[in-house]
Structure formats: structure tokens, C-alpha cells
Design a protein around this motif. Sequence first.
Motif, PDB file in Angstrom:
ATOM      1  N   VAL A 146       0.872  -1.179   0.000  1.00  0.00           N
ATOM      2  CA  VAL A 146       0.000   0.000   0.000  1.00  0.00           C
ATOM      3  C   VAL A 146       0.907   1.227   0.000  1.00  0.00           C
ATOM      4  O   VAL A 146       1.751   1.396   0.886  1.00  0.00           O
ATOM      5  N   ARG A 147       0.740   2.049  -1.020  1.00  0.00           N
ATOM      6  CA  ARG A 147       1.571   3.243  -1.174  1.00  0.00           C
ATOM      7  C   ARG A 147       0.689   4.464  -0.933  1.00  0.00           C
ATOM      8  O   ARG A 147      -0.320   4.660  -1.621  1.00  0.00           O
ATOM      9  N   VAL A 148       1.044   5.256   0.069  1.00  0.00           N
ATOM     10  CA  VAL A 148       0.304   6.474   0.373  1.00  0.00           C
ATOM     11  C   VAL A 148       1.052   7.654  -0.228  1.00  0.00           C
ATOM     12  O   VAL A 148       2.248   7.833   0.024  1.00  0.00           O
ATOM     13  N   HIS A 157      -4.732  12.692   0.966  1.00  0.00           N
ATOM     14  CA  HIS A 157      -3.883  11.574   0.601  1.00  0.00           C
ATOM     15  C   HIS A 157      -4.475  10.832  -0.599  1.00  0.00           C
ATOM     16  O   HIS A 157      -5.677  10.870  -0.823  1.00  0.00           O
ATOM     17  N   ILE A 184      -4.058   6.748  -2.300  1.00  0.00           N
ATOM     18  CA  ILE A 184      -3.451   5.446  -2.019  1.00  0.00           C
ATOM     19  C   ILE A 184      -3.506   4.555  -3.249  1.00  0.00           C
ATOM     20  O   ILE A 184      -4.417   4.635  -4.063  1.00  0.00           O
ATOM     21  N   TRP A 234     -10.197   1.816  -4.288  1.00  0.00           N
ATOM     22  CA  TRP A 234     -10.780   2.453  -3.103  1.00  0.00           C
ATOM     23  C   TRP A 234     -11.453   3.751  -3.528  1.00  0.00           C
ATOM     24  O   TRP A 234     -10.985   4.436  -4.431  1.00  0.00           O
ATOM     25  N   GLU A 284       4.882   6.232   4.016  1.00  0.00           N
ATOM     26  CA  GLU A 284       4.445   6.188   2.622  1.00  0.00           C
ATOM     27  C   GLU A 284       4.322   4.780   2.050  1.00  0.00           C
ATOM     28  O   GLU A 284       3.427   4.519   1.250  1.00  0.00           O
ATOM     29  N   VAL A 285       5.203   3.872   2.440  1.00  0.00           N
ATOM     30  CA  VAL A 285       5.214   2.537   1.839  1.00  0.00           C
ATOM     31  C   VAL A 285       4.960   1.497   2.927  1.00  0.00           C
ATOM     32  O   VAL A 285       5.735   1.384   3.885  1.00  0.00           O
ATOM     33  N   TYR A 286       3.883   0.752   2.765  1.00  0.00           N
ATOM     34  CA  TYR A 286       3.451  -0.213   3.767  1.00  0.00           C
ATOM     35  C   TYR A 286       3.339  -1.605   3.166  1.00  0.00           C
ATOM     36  O   TYR A 286       2.994  -1.761   1.988  1.00  0.00           O
TER      37      TYR A 286
END
Lengths: 306, 306, 306, 306
Positions: A18-20, A27, A29, A108, C278-280
Amino acid sequence: MAHVLGQNQYGKAENRIVRVHRGSTRHDIKDLNVSVALSGAFEDVHLAGSNANCLPTDTIKNTVYAFAKRYGIESAEAYGILLARHFVDDTERGVVHRARIRIEEYTWERIRTPDDNARPVGSEEVGHSFVRSGQEVRTSEVVYDGESVQVVSGLKDLVVLNSTDSEFRGYLKDGYTTLREADDRILATQVTARWKYGYTGRGDEAQPPWNRCYTQVRRHLLEAFAGTYSYSLQQTLYAMGTRVLDHRAEVDEVRLELPNRHHFLVDLEPFGLENDNEVYYAADRMYGLIEGTVHREGVVPVIPVA
Amino acid sequence: MAHVLGQNQYGKAENRIVRVHRGSTRHDIKDLNVSVALSGAFEDVHLAGSNANCLPTDTIKNTVYAFAKRYGIESAEAYGILLARHFVDDTERGVVHRARIRIEEYTWERIRTPDDNARPVGSEEVGHSFVRSGQEVRTSEVVYDGESVQVVSGLKDLVVLNSTDSEFRGYLKDGYTTLREADDRILATQVTARWKYGYTGRGDEAQPPWNRCYTQVRRHLLEAFAGTYSYSLQQTLYAMGTRVLDHRAEVDEVRLELPNRHHFLVDLEPFGLENDNEVYYAADRMYGLIEGTVHREGVVPVIPVA
Amino acid sequence: MAHVLGQNQYGKAENRIVRVHRGSTRHDIKDLNVSVALSGAFEDVHLAGSNANCLPTDTIKNTVYAFAKRYGIESAEAYGILLARHFVDDTERGVVHRARIRIEEYTWERIRTPDDNARPVGSEEVGHSFVRSGQEVRTSEVVYDGESVQVVSGLKDLVVLNSTDSEFRGYLKDGYTTLREADDRILATQVTARWKYGYTGRGDEAQPPWNRCYTQVRRHLLEAFAGTYSYSLQQTLYAMGTRVLDHRAEVDEVRLELPNRHHFLVDLEPFGLENDNEVYYAADRMYGLIEGTVHREGVVPVIPVA
Amino acid sequence: MAHVLGQNQYGKAENRIVRVHRGSTRHDIKDLNVSVALSGAFEDVHLAGSNANCLPTDTIKNTVYAFAKRYGIESAEAYGILLARHFVDDTERGVVHRARIRIEEYTWERIRTPDDNARPVGSEEVGHSFVRSGQEVRTSEVVYDGESVQVVSGLKDLVVLNSTDSEFRGYLKDGYTTLREADDRILATQVTARWKYGYTGRGDEAQPPWNRCYTQVRRHLLEAFAGTYSYSLQQTLYAMGTRVLDHRAEVDEVRLELPNRHHFLVDLEPFGLENDNEVYYAADRMYGLIEGTVHREGVVPVIPVA
């Protein structure tokens, strides 16, 4: 008689990322599932137990995450191209000959008030609050072999239904045929679509607008399904494929897999009720499965049969 | 620019069938999931809305069930060959050019007393009482194009684990490598295997003993996995493939897909405990995915890459 | 020592039904999965092999389909109440003492052009063409015991995510604690919610507007999730439950099950990259699971713990 | 009107753990999925955003792994009891009032040669090589409230089939009944069973032999299913429950959930074939669902209805 190592590949599958992208007021995503497969000079890994040419799948995973930070993720396709080029071009000693990046993307929406779609839930909240939307998954596959890039995008699990304007008659009959002809039936399917772009990544060729292409192909698939009076699911399939080719010049091949999700009219006569195409039993299995490719004349189709 | 209908096929998928062979003192059962796909002269079905050449998927389903009664089911492969030949050879007007039959088979054991495997649960009961056994599913695919038959059998969901005799060292390192070398790790995988038989169905060629072949290939896969000191899952894959070719002359190509089901050693040091390869966390995703083909020299491999 | 038959029930589960309401210019569809469980005077069925009091599950299925025609399906709850009352009140000899109807509902949207949500795809098509929408499933459970009705509605698989405004600090520590405090984390969960209505079905009590209630409860759950700065998922859970009770007088109890879908910040330092939230990595398992009930004072909660 | 926080609990779910017991000549493995739920003084966590009483789910996870090393895993039940007692008795300030440990266990067999079950695959290999066996999952649930322990063990996904000795006749008929009576049908089900032990963990009460109990209960369930001529699945259910109570004094309550996996005889008459209970269509949905409890007289049943 000697044995030969044939086609082989390896990599890290299903890297969930997951990149925010944190803007000042809101934000964005990206929610991806990334699978990497590398082919190359791996004979000794298999035959001699030597790992000198084996880039660990753990390293592949690290690269997937690091690239998401370093370059951001504008689209799955653009991100996949960066990854594929890296594994082939940057890995030392030229051991990787070909990289294949497959990505699933989950969509999303921002959380909004259902009563008023135009007004978000307060100015602070909307910026960082999301709800998973839609049934379908966006897919993409990028292959790079050191010379050119091939991009096949797609979607799966897009479930659609027409409650009328579908018939099935005049079919071939043999000694095992018992089906009665239907002049008004439900037509429902769970669309899996893949389409190949003409893009090759050579020279200074510009990348197509991947996200807009996706949205538009999805739209044309839906409109063709909805707008076609159906004599068979095969005929609907062909209408869907040609509609995409008619409207998106970037695409030169479309492959569709359409399971026929049967809806059987329930016999209510024993209970003194007429069932005028109103009450159906939705069956899981067995199901008809209709598959086909539509492509531009002169193009050699490449999307494999499942 | 004109559009062209490319490869296409249709059929009835996932026909679930249980066939009971009722002997005088005991029953036998076959539990199958049969999917049929036909290719042929179907242009008008797609382009003109004419179903004159379309054998309904409902008829295909009826045929699957009727053949189970008419011919019994000695093995999935033999039954699949009968079906494939029928659809191509017996459908009128030569509309079907190619038939592909895919079958999943679920295995059952007779119910026995766990304390005494040799003694059944009373003489009457054992004859008709079964419990689903094993994790794995037996698979087979038969293709017939009017001239020859191709049989690819296989299995999936066979889950195996070695708790030692596996290492992973000496691998390629780049700027994204953080993995530490392992000299004693768990090696676990969920085997998907497919193997092609040399059998072509031409002339009076005898069919291989399909059921015995299956049992023996499964055995050799397990023995190779268990008996190989592993330097990498790739090396184990190659050992498994060659073991099958070494022992089964009927088989000339083996394709394996081996997800590396990672087991991570849990760090118990913060709690004053040493973890000497005893306590592992079994991860779902991400996973390494190792795929490869091993074939006899001179044979052109045909099993497609997933 | 004698054995006793305790609580028992039976019925037909997972009756998949699609009900088309055919208006003159457009259709509406309801897509349900209906499960029925009956309790009553079934001792002899279990103990004596007598089926005199056993209404076949096949009959239960027939009734589910016939009622869909006879009465239409305005809402799952109203339809469930009709079914539950029928099985208890209309089955002969008073054998059924209690009926429980569970329904899952799958939602569909009309197919529209994505560029202009206000304009349908041509006037003919929109009337009968649908696409499955959303991730979540609407649920309802109706229980009738011959005297009163209890309705518990809900939803599941509603996946939500806040990319900031969540922390977790100041928690209890013991000898097994290694977690570091987080002052800015992703909070994501897959909501399962059930809420009980005060409606009892006695006398001439009017039914609540089930469909509007559903839409509004869903809205308030989303708004509370989005609008709450979170110190823990427990605190968010309580905020979600109270928000529903504050806004919907028909509801007197809310039960929530919130798996904490962990998103772990990836360590990119080894690659010279800072990861500023930022990266999860989105983990599948293990996950925190937070469950709780919020109810009005004086109400005895009835929704069972899973 | 005030709102009240009702029943609530939280914990870490689905901790996947593989524990290797490394003997000198061979290894043993336990493969578990452990879920922990704690209840207690958590009002402030929900209402005040204070985590002072919140033991992080990450700590719970660490404890699960550490205990596997510290105490080994002789059985899921014994291990669950240790964990449950720890969370209630050892957590500071008495914040945890009740702990519930649920465990799924996956079974493995040693890899052997299929031709000779008595002879292992070489003396070295057998010690550390395993293959997942069986379809069923062993389950257990331990609850400890500071005073006594309650243990409910079970299994799920045990799929069984009788190909004869089952009928269904003489049932209640109403206006929606169309089913024809069956005097010889397939009876198949996927058993979910839970059984409560009398064990309370008070004083110096010895623990039952959990592993042997499991094996024996499973055996009696199978034998009762196989050995019962069935007039209904309800009657088979009761036979299975009483068989367990008759043979295992440690058990005082049995709950069974038996979906009736329908096998429909296929009508082959249109093809000139008689179907003498030989060819069946195995349906997925809809299915009858039969549930019931059998318990010893004087025992208050506690296993909840699903």
C-alpha cells in the motif's frame, strides 16, 4: 537418456503493498499485489546447487518496496515497467534475461455521505479515509526481455447481468440434447478481460495514459454488454471485444473469459403460481465457459489461453 | 481496420459427478469435476448470431453424465479420452475441431477403525462408507484434435515439508539485498505438478496404466523431495522432475510449480529464550514461486507456463 | 447414564434467489442467499427414525422461491418475516416452534457511462443492465418463535482505511512486549456489523423502513470511522456503535467485529531511503481482532458473540 | 439516553505457528493456528482512549510463540490451557478476567513409500520429511475465567459418504412439497463436531489424554456414520453423538453440524440409459443443514449454536 531443464522462472509472488501519496490537504493510495518472475541463466542453480546467479526472492521483494518509494506509483503499468527494466538491465553479470511483473490493483473510494455524493464528510476527514469499492480487480502484466516491453492489462471479477434482451435458440442438436429453447432469459457473467497494448517501449515512444485507458476499456465493456441484444454469450463476447478495439487505438488485442452464470427459472406451477421470468435460481456450478480473442487484422495475438 | 476473431473455445465447466460402481459386496466411487472446452467452426456464432453450429453446453453436460454410465470410469484419463474423441468425431457436420477435457479427481478412502487398519468396520459397512482423504487433487487434461491425443496428468495441493537438510547460501547480492544466509531452514512447498505422457492415441497404441502411473509419479515426487539435501528450491525441483523421468518411461515431460512456503524463525531472545530451529512463523504471503520444466532430450515440451 | 437431545434445528441453507421486478420501463432485481433453520418437535426424527414431523428441506426451498413470487421482495427483512411466520404458524400440527431466516444480499448498480453518471447508457438498455457493486454484503436475521419477531440486520466485508489520524501508545507492557509505540499509523479494518431493531412484530406495530435504515446505518458507520481520531481500534469501535445509536432510534444494540488489518511500515533505510509513512506492507495474518457490543441503557443485548 | 459498552473482547487472531521437536533420530512437528481473545477491564480503552489496561495484540502474539518454546506443545489443549491461565493470572493489575484460546491444528504424516506403508523412505529421510494428510482440521477452544477451565475440542471438514443404506420417507407434506420419497440414496456430509470435556482444571484434577481422546472421538464419529442405516441425517446425527458419549467418559456434550451434501441422481432416460443409483450430480448449494446437541442427562450444555 539425458534430461533437459526447460523453461524455468522464479521470483517473489504476491507482494502486498500500500503506497500512500501524502498531499498537503489529502492523501491518495495505491493498493497493489505484485508478483515478479525472472528467467535467465539459472542452469547451475537447478543442476549444480550453485546459487551464484540466484538473486534471492527476498531481494526481489525489497526492490518492489524500494521502487514504490523512489519513483512513486502513478499507475501499475508504469511502475511495472520500471521494475521489469531494472531486473533485466541492472542485475549484474546479465543473469536475468526476462522479467515478468504481474500486478493486481484493488480500488478504493473516498468515504462520502451517501445522501449527498458531492459533499464530503467534513473537510478534514475526506482527505485520508477510504472504503474499498467495486467487485472487480484491475490487473496488469508487463514483460521485458532486454529489447522491448509488452503490456497486457485487464480486469477480473466484474459481474454483470441483463435481466432481459437475451435468447438462445436454433442451436445444434444431437442425441444428448434436452435443453429447451429460451426466448427471454437472464444473461449474467463474471468478466475476465485482458487487452494488449501496441506499446513496445522502444526508442522514445510515449506511454499510453494507462489509468484513463483502463477506465475507458472498462466503460466500453460494460456498454457493449448492456447494449447488445444477445443471441448467445459468444456473440456478446465478440461485441464486447470489437467495441474496445473500435474506441481505443492503443489496444490491438482483447481476450475475454466469460463464465455463463446460469439463472434457472423456478417452476412454481405446482404451487399455483405463474413464473413470468421473475424468480430465478442462481446456480454456482456447472457453468458454460465462453472464451475468445478479438484482435486487429495483421496483429499476431499473444495473450495465452487459460 | 477490420477486426478478427482469434482463438476461441467454449464448453461446460465444472461438471461435478460422482460415479458409484456397485459391486456385489462393496462399492467403489469416482468423484470428479469435469470441464469441457471445444474449438471449431464457431465464427457465425460470434459474428452472425447464428447458433446452427453451437452444441449447447447443456448437451455437453448431458454427455459427460451419460458417458459415465455407458462406459464407467476406470480412470479420469481413459474417460477423458472417450469424451474428447466423441465431441470431435461424433458431432455432426464436423463443427468441432478440437476438444479439451480437464478433470479434477478427489480421493476417498474406505472408513476403517483407526486402531486396526487391517480390520474394516464390520463386514457390511465397509463396502459403502468413505471418508475424503489427503489434501491433494489429482488432475488430468486430455486434448484431441481429430488426429492424435495428448494427455497431461498432474496433481495439486500436495503440501510437503522438510524440517532440516535445507540451506540457502552463496547467492547473488545487489544493493537491495538484506537476507542473511541460512544453513538450516525449513523447506516447505505446495506442489503443483503436471506431466505429459508420450501416448498419442494413434493406431493400436495401448494406453498406459493411468492409475498406477499416477500413484508412482506421486511417490517419486515425494521421495525426491524427502531424499534431497536442498541448496535451493530450484535444485529440489530439478531433482523431483528427473526422478520422475528416471522411473516412468511413459512420461517425457514434467512441469513443477513450487511456492516456497516460508517458515520464519521467531526471535525469542527478548524473552531470554534461545530458538534453536524450533519455533517458526508460517507466512501466507509473500512467497517465493519456483517454476520449471524438466523433459527428455529431443522432446519438445508442450505444457504451458502458468 | 441416559443421553439427551439438546438444542437442534435444521433447514435449507444458501438458497440462491434472484427476483426480477419487471416494471414497464425498467427492471429492479434482488439478489439473495436465504438460509432457513427450524426448531420444534423433532425428537422422533432423531431418536425413532420417524419423519412424520419432518418438513423436508426441499419443501423449505420451494417455499422460499414461491414466497418471492407471491409477495415480492421489498426488503430482505420484510421477506424474512413473512417466511418465518409462515413456517411457525402455517405448518400443520404445530411442529415448528421457532424459525430463523438468515439472508445475505448482494448489491447491484445500473450500468451507466463512467464519464457522466447522470446519463444512462441509452434509454432502452439501462432498464435491465446491472453491475455488482461494492465489496460489502448486507445481512439480516429474522427469528420468530410464535409470539414475537426479532430482527438483527448487518453488513460484512466493508473494508475501510484511514491513512493517518491513528496512534497507539501508552499501553500495558509486560515481559513479552516488544512493540514500539506508533504516533501515526494506518488504521484499516474489514467491518462486520450487526444491529438489533427494537421491532417485535406484536400487535399492529409498523415495520421500520428497513432499506433506508440499512443505508443510514452504513453511512453512520463510515462517517464515525472516518471522523474519529483513533487512540485504538477499540475506541473507534465504540465511536462507531454510539454513532449508530445516536442517529437511528429503531436500533437498540450494535455489535461490531473489527479485524485490525495491519499495515507495517517497510524499513527502507538499508537502501538509503526514508519511509515517511508512505510505503506499507499489508499483512494477511496474524491480525488483531477487536469485538464489542454497544447498546442502549436498559436493553438486554441479544446478539451472540462469534 | 445513555449508551453502554456490553460484552467486548480483543486479541491476536490466527497466529500461525510450526513447532519442531527435534529428536536425535527424528523430528516431530505441530502445525497450529492460534487465536486469543481477552475480556476484562477495558472500559477506558473504549470510552476514554486510554490504553493503560490494553495489553497489545503484538504482545499476545509474542507470548504464543514464546510459550511454544518454553513449554513445548504436547497437545493443542494442554498448550491452550497454559496460555489461558497465563493471560488471566499473570497479567498485571488483574485487568484480564477471561481468556479464550482457539486453536486449529493441521495434521501431517511422515513421507513413506506408497507401495509399502511399513517401510519408510530410507532411514535418514523419514525423520524430517512430512506430507499434509487428511481433509479435516482439529479444533480446540479453551476458556479460563480465573476459576475454572472449559475445554471444547472438535474437528471440521471431515467429509464422509455412504453410497447406500440411506432412505428418506414418510415425511410431513404441505402445499409446497414436491420431493419424491427416496428408498436408496447417497448420504454425504462434511462433519463439524465439537465436544465438551468434563475437565474443569480445579484442584489437582488430571488432564484427559487429549490426543488419544481426539483420535478416539474421530473414530467413533466415523464408525457411527458408517454403521448406521439412515432414515434421516438427523437420526444419523443422534447416532454419532450418542456413540461418542457411550465410549468416552471424559466427554459430556457433543454438538454436530452436518450439511447434507446432496447427490442428485441424473436422469439418463432421454439417452436410453437406466441409472440404477450409479451416476450422481454433486450439488454445491442449496443444502440441507442439520444441527444438534447430544449431552449427558444432568449436564447443562454450553456449546453455542452457530
